[in-house]
Design an enzyme around this catalytic site. Sequence first.
Site, short mmCIF file in Angstrom:
data_model
loop_
_atom_site.label_atom_id
_atom_site.label_comp_id
_atom_site.label_asym_id
_atom_site.label_seq_id
_atom_site.Cartn_x
_atom_site.Cartn_y
_atom_site.Cartn_z
CD GLU A 275 50.93 42.30 32.71
OE1 GLU A 275 50.29 43.29 33.07
OE2 GLU A 275 51.78 41.75 33.44
CG ASP B 29 47.77 42.67 38.63
OD1 ASP B 29 48.98 42.53 38.84
OD2 ASP B 29 47.21 42.26 37.59
#
Length: 856
Positions: free
Chosen positions: A538, A338
Amino acid sequence: MKVIKPSVISHKIKLGIALMSSVGLLTMAGCQNTQTVQVDKPVDPRQGDISIWPTLDVAVKKDPKVEAKVAEILAGMTIEQKVAQTIQPEIGSITVEDMRKYGFGSYLNGGGSFPGANKHATPADWIKLAEDLYQASIDDSIDGSSIPTMWGTDAVHGHNNVIGATLFPHNIGLGAAHDPELIREIAEATAKEVMATGIDWVFAPTVAVVRDDRWGRTYEGYSEDPKIVHDYARSIVEGLQGPVNADFLSERRVISTVKHFLGDGGTVDGDDQGNNIDSEQDLFDLHAQGYVSGIAAGAQSVMASFNSWHGVKIHGNKYFLTDVLKEKMGFDGFVVGDWSGHGQIQGCSKENCPDAMNAGLDVYMAPNEWKVLYDNVVAQVKAGVISQQRLDDAVTRILRVKVRAGLFEKPSPANRPLAGKAELIGAPEHREVARKAVRKSLVLLKNQQNILPLKPTINVLVAGDGADNIGKQSGGWTISWQGTGNSNDDFPGGSSIWDGIEQTVKAAGGKASLSVDGSFSNKPDVAIVVFGEEPYAEGNGDVSNLEYQRGNKTDLALLRKLKAQGIPVVSVFISGRPMWVNPELNASDAFVAAWLPGSEGAGVADVLFTDESANVRYDFTGKLSYSWPAFADQGPVNVGDEDYQPLLPFGFGLTYGDKNVLASDLSEVAGSNPDSQVAEYAIFERSAQAPWALTIGTETERKAVDSKIVSLDKIQIRSIDKYVQEDARQVTWTGGQADVSLGAPFPDDLRAYTEANGVMQLDIRVDSQIPAQVWLAMNCAGECDGKLNIAPTLANYTQGQWQTLRIDLACFAKAGTDFGKVFTPFSLATDQPLQLSFAAVKLLAKPEGESNISCQ
Ligand code: BGC
Ligand code: BGC
């Protein structure tokens, strides 16, 4: 407040199965009944119990022809060429010439990153960039390599970075639909829209099983229930990639990624990128189910997760990436990292991290730091820090996927069958699927006296700031990363919830009027109020409790105002998570959880309104795939819990004609815990926490900080990284009175913090000389102002080093702050040149920390 739990787990062992554990061999041969005994077993996060993990029957079998071709290519590659396959830069930080020179195996565009940094880039612009980078990748004139590159993108609810694309409801809404076939249709439509822009690969599906709805990514998960996620993962992977043996990775399909492996939905307190301390068995039973079905269905990539398990980052955990995922489960595609996630491994940085590849990471997502990282990986392979064998395995996996996807045979991106077909972007048949998904995702929580459905022939008032706001109804990951900064014009072809209501009512001869603040001239028969959370993505969406509009209940005021005038109220609630909305429920006759429906808001009216003859057109079918909380600070509430006490259970959802179940006088006390009022209160944590908004101001102007860099005449603010991306802000004053502030248009009552002898805690870094006066204030919109000069304290700090500053709230009270009505809980001002950075700003109850400032 953080809960510290010992690093010991209760390991459930089913009797009747002979099983080896670190506490010994338990054999209960012949025992029929399965019982559970608790055995305390210390967790070793790097060496678990491999017997928990199954070997999957993966649909894509190893094909000797593919393997031979991969081996042949690999045999001709240099170390540099191999390493280039493992490095993934971002389009904003490479040029076509970089691609020609290095020949990266892949590249990505991050959320809100577009060709030419142009939000309005057309499909032709996307194709052009794909074509240019592809051609540069197969040009071997500099790097000697002609391996086609591939482009990855976050098409997480449709092709959401592209203007005009069909935006499907976020996964939380799809979970409520309980319909794997619908998920397949959505994935197929998404794949086509992605292919129309020349992109090969999507970073979806998210198969997180979300156990704590305070997590900012709750809406990216389908459910708190692993079964739904398990069933959906198969459908979406097959929809994106095509079923194996039929249309697999054809021109209409894209490579998919199951993410984020592993345990992202189960971190302590729902912290994004946090620590999961579940037992390994729970990790499998709860969090791994999307991988079990997604990998079996042939998903070709898996994204490693930012989170840790028992303190060890997954990006650096060989046990999970290699032993479990690749060796035991049999995943033979590649593991992508990621966003700079390797840099979070202890001992690593974004530019330097052999540990990640050694643990089993095959592709470093290195958006900006790719260059130094590339040099380091090359050097580390040459020095044997990373073995040749490990590098070869990583490249073999990447090439295997490229061969399976036909990248060596397919024409270049601009010449593929769907390339540049602008008519596919937001195609009517895709929008029809999305609109159907909206209808199926709505969950009816309350319907007093069967006020719904409504007849379209009546007089309807439509209020609330979500009514005509496609950006808000679409949530995060919508054109921009956070989903903020969009207007309805950014969604050509889409519809707001208001649009659908207006059309339906007008066509039937009724009357519909839009009035955000609920004012009207002719008293309506009913008011539909559309309100809810502002978009986030997020960690920016992490909250400390689930109370809606904590300290700032403007929507409740609107509902009550309408009710007080005798108007029946239908609430349509937009949110990325279940929230504590008891006061809003009480103030509504009907209440619909609409989640984040996306670009086809008209689907809402399809369900709310009958046809002209009062026949139901579409009934509610959505059922909660997340439990609805009874208290704001309840903590995780999930189906199957021993002490399961939600307000509304998993699976709940009324249909027309059902008896209403919610009382009209639900408790309006937010907390179940008397201490919850004085829990840690973040005002700024990565971003301003609602209701507070970050602004910069001078004596004459004030500006919202809504992008990475915002400037005024005398002051500039920009996002910088402290621990994670953009979690801190650097402020530069050039001289002349200016401030940076966190404020709201309505006051908050913060007396609980002074009563608890609280402190303000601030992470701060001094980046320049300190002038004589730097004022830190907490004030009440002109009615009170408590300011303290913190310059003498700052002057003692070392430049460039983060410090934690704590100030007794009593000092502000003494200086004049009225804690009963704080409008601006944080304001930093000076009139001299100054540069400093801040990260978290919090209010804490004592004795968590001593004050560093003495106030007399
Ligand atoms: C990018 C996102 C990315 C995020 C990392 C942002 O700057 O635009 O795509 O996911 O950083 O958390
Ligand atoms: C997110 C991923 C995403 C990646 C690329 C990260 O910040 O966690 O889900 O795929 O960025 O944008």
